[in-house]
Design an enzyme around this catalytic site. Structure first.
Site, short mmCIF file in Angstrom:
data_model
loop_
_atom_site.label_atom_id
_atom_site.label_comp_id
_atom_site.label_asym_id
_atom_site.label_seq_id
_atom_site.Cartn_x
_atom_site.Cartn_y
_atom_site.Cartn_z
N HIS A 44 0.83 -1.20 0.00
CA HIS A 44 0.00 0.00 0.00
C HIS A 44 0.87 1.26 0.00
O HIS A 44 1.56 1.53 0.98
CB HIS A 44 -0.89 -0.03 1.25
CG HIS A 44 -1.80 1.14 1.39
ND1 HIS A 44 -1.63 2.09 2.38
CD2 HIS A 44 -2.88 1.52 0.67
CE1 HIS A 44 -2.60 2.99 2.27
NE2 HIS A 44 -3.36 2.68 1.26
N HIS A 86 -0.82 10.38 -3.21
CA HIS A 86 -2.10 9.87 -2.69
C HIS A 86 -3.20 10.92 -2.77
O HIS A 86 -4.36 10.59 -3.00
CB HIS A 86 -1.95 9.41 -1.24
CG HIS A 86 -3.25 8.95 -0.65
ND1 HIS A 86 -4.08 9.78 0.08
CD2 HIS A 86 -3.90 7.76 -0.77
CE1 HIS A 86 -5.16 9.09 0.41
NE2 HIS A 86 -5.09 7.88 -0.08
CA CA Z 1 -4.99 4.00 -3.05
#
Ligand code: CA
Length: 354
Positions: A44, A86
Site C-alpha cells: 500500500h 495519494h
Molecule cells: Ca490507493
C-alpha cells in the site's frame, strides 16, 4: 479451498527452498509463481510503514520484501502528466508551502494540478504530516526531517518495477488507482484517459497483464471498461457514503447483494475498507464475515481490502498475526493492502494452509 491450500503449500516451499532451488528446478518455481496469484500481498503506497509513501525508495523496498503487487495512487500535474501522489494536494507530504508560498488556493491547500511537472519535481517528499500541526502522522515511522525523496511519475515507477522484473526474473505487478476523476474533469483534465494511455504503452491493457486498475468512482470505473475500452483487470474500491461519495456512486447500493452482482458484470474484484468485510472476531476467535464479503465471494469477485497497518491495527486484532489469520485463513480473502508487506508475505510463508 483445496486448490488454494495446495497453492499456499507451493508458495511456502518456494519461499523456504527459495532462490537456491530456482535455477535448477525452474519449472517448480514457475508453478508456485502462478499459484501465488491466489492470495496476494499488495504494498500500500509501497512499503509505506518503513519509508515515505509513494517514493521510489518505498517501492523498491516493497519489491525486495516480495510483495506481489505495488500500489500507485495517480493524480495529474498542470501539464497533464500522471504523477504518484495519494492526495490531489501536495501540502501534507512535500515542502510545497515553503517553496511556493504564494500558490495556495483560497482554502489554504496546494493542488498538484496547479503545478507543472517541473515544479512538482523541484519539491522534496517527506513522511506524511498533519496540515494543521505539522507533526508526522505515524510518529514511529521514517523521520520526516530526512527529506531526501522526490515525487515520481507513473512512467518512472513502471520503469522501476519492470526494470526490477528484468533484473530479478520475478514478475511483480502494478496496482494503479485513478484518483478523483470528477475533480480532474472540473479542472479540464481526463485522468482516466491519461492513465489508461500510459498502461497501454507499457503493456498493461489485457486481461493477462500483471496489473489491477482501481477507482472509487463507480461511474468512472464503468466508463474505463466501456468508453475507454480498458481490457485489463479492474477493481472497484468501496468507501462509505458518509465520507462523501463521488457523483454516480452509492456505496450502500454497491455493498448490497444487488450492487455486488452489478459490479461483477464490470470488474474483476473489489477493494473494500477492511471493516466492510470483517466485522470482528466471534467468541471462538474466528473472523465474522460481512454480507458484502459473502456476496462478493459468491459472485467470484476477488476481494482486496485496505488497509492493514501494524501500527494501527483493527480494534479486534491484538497483533498482525491475529489480523492476518482472520483475513486469510478464516475469511478466505484473496489479498490485502498493507503498509507492511514483509509481515503479510512472512505470514503466508509460515501458514501454508491459510
Ligand atoms: Ca490507493
Amino acid at each position: 479451498m483445496l486448490v488454494k491450500n495446495l497453492c499456499h503449500r507451493l508458495i511456502a516451499s518456494a519461499l523456504v527452498a527459495g532462490m537456491f532451488v530456482a535455477p535448477i528446478f525452474g519449472a517448480n518455481v514457475a508453478v508456485a509463481q502462478d499459484a501465488k496469484q491466489e492470495t496476494v500481498v499488495i504494498a500500500h503506497r509501497g512499503a509505506s510503514g518503513y519509508l515515505p509513501e509513494h517514493t521510489l525508495a518505498a517501492k523498491a523496498l516493497a519489491y525486495g520484501m516480495r510483495a506481489d503487487y505495488i500500489e500507485q495512487d495517480v493524480v495529474l500535474s498542470k501539464d497533464g502528466v500522471p504523477v504518484i501522489l495519494h492526495d490531489i494536494h501536495l501540502d501534507t507530504t512535500t515542502d510545497v508551502a515553503t517553496k511556493f508560498p504564494g500558490r495556495k488556493r483560497e482554502d489554504g491547500r496546494y493542488y498538484a494540478i496547479d503545478f507543472t511537472l517541473d515544479e512538482i519535481k523541484s519539491l522534496t517528499v517527506t513522511e506524511r504530516f498533519k496540515a494543521d500541526s505539522g507533526k508526522q502522522v505515524y510518529e514511529n515511522r521514517f523521520p520526516m526531517e530526512f527529506g531526501i525523496f522526490k515525487v515520481p511519475t507513473l512512467e518512472e515507477e513502471i520503469k522501476l518495477i519492470q526494470g526490477l522484473n528484468r533484473s530479478t526474473g520475478r514478475d511483480v505487478g502494478i496496482y494503479p488507482e485513478i484518483k478523483n476523476p470528477e475533480f480532474h474533469r472540473a479542472e479540464g483534465q481526463d485522468i482516466a484517459k491519461a492513465v489508461v494511455s500510459v498502461l497501454e504503452k507499457w503493456g498493461y491493457n489485457n486481461p493477462a497483464s500483471n496489473a489491477f486498475l482501481q477507482c472509487f468512482d463507480w461511474a468512472e470505473t464503468k466508463r474505463i471498461r466501456t468508453e475507454l475500452n480498458y481490457q485489463g483487470k479492474l477493481v472497484q474500491l468501496l468507501g462509505e457514503n458518509r465520507w462523501g461519495a463521488p457523483e454516480g456512486t452509492d456505496y450502500d447500493f454497491l455493498k448490497s447483494d444487488e450492487g455486488v452482482l452489478e459490479m461483477a458484470k464490470v470488474v474483476d474484484g473489489i477493494g473494500p475498507w477492511l471493516p466492510q468485510v470483517i466485522e470482528g472476531l466471534s467468541e471462538n476467535g474466528t473472523a465474522i464475515m460481512t454480507p458484502t464479503l459473502i456476496a462478493a465471494q459468491r459472485a467470484q469477485l476477488m476481494v482486496h481490502p485496505y488497509t492493514l497497518r501494524a501500527d494501527q491495527l483493527p480494534k479486534w486484532a491484538g497483533d498482525m498475526d491475529i489480523a492476518l489469520k482472520a483475513i486469510f485463513d478464516d475469511a478466505g480473502i484473496d489479498g490485502i493492502f498493507t503498509d507492511f508487506p514483509d509481515q503479510a508475505v512472512e505470514y503466508l510463508a509460515r501458514n501454508p494452509d491459510a
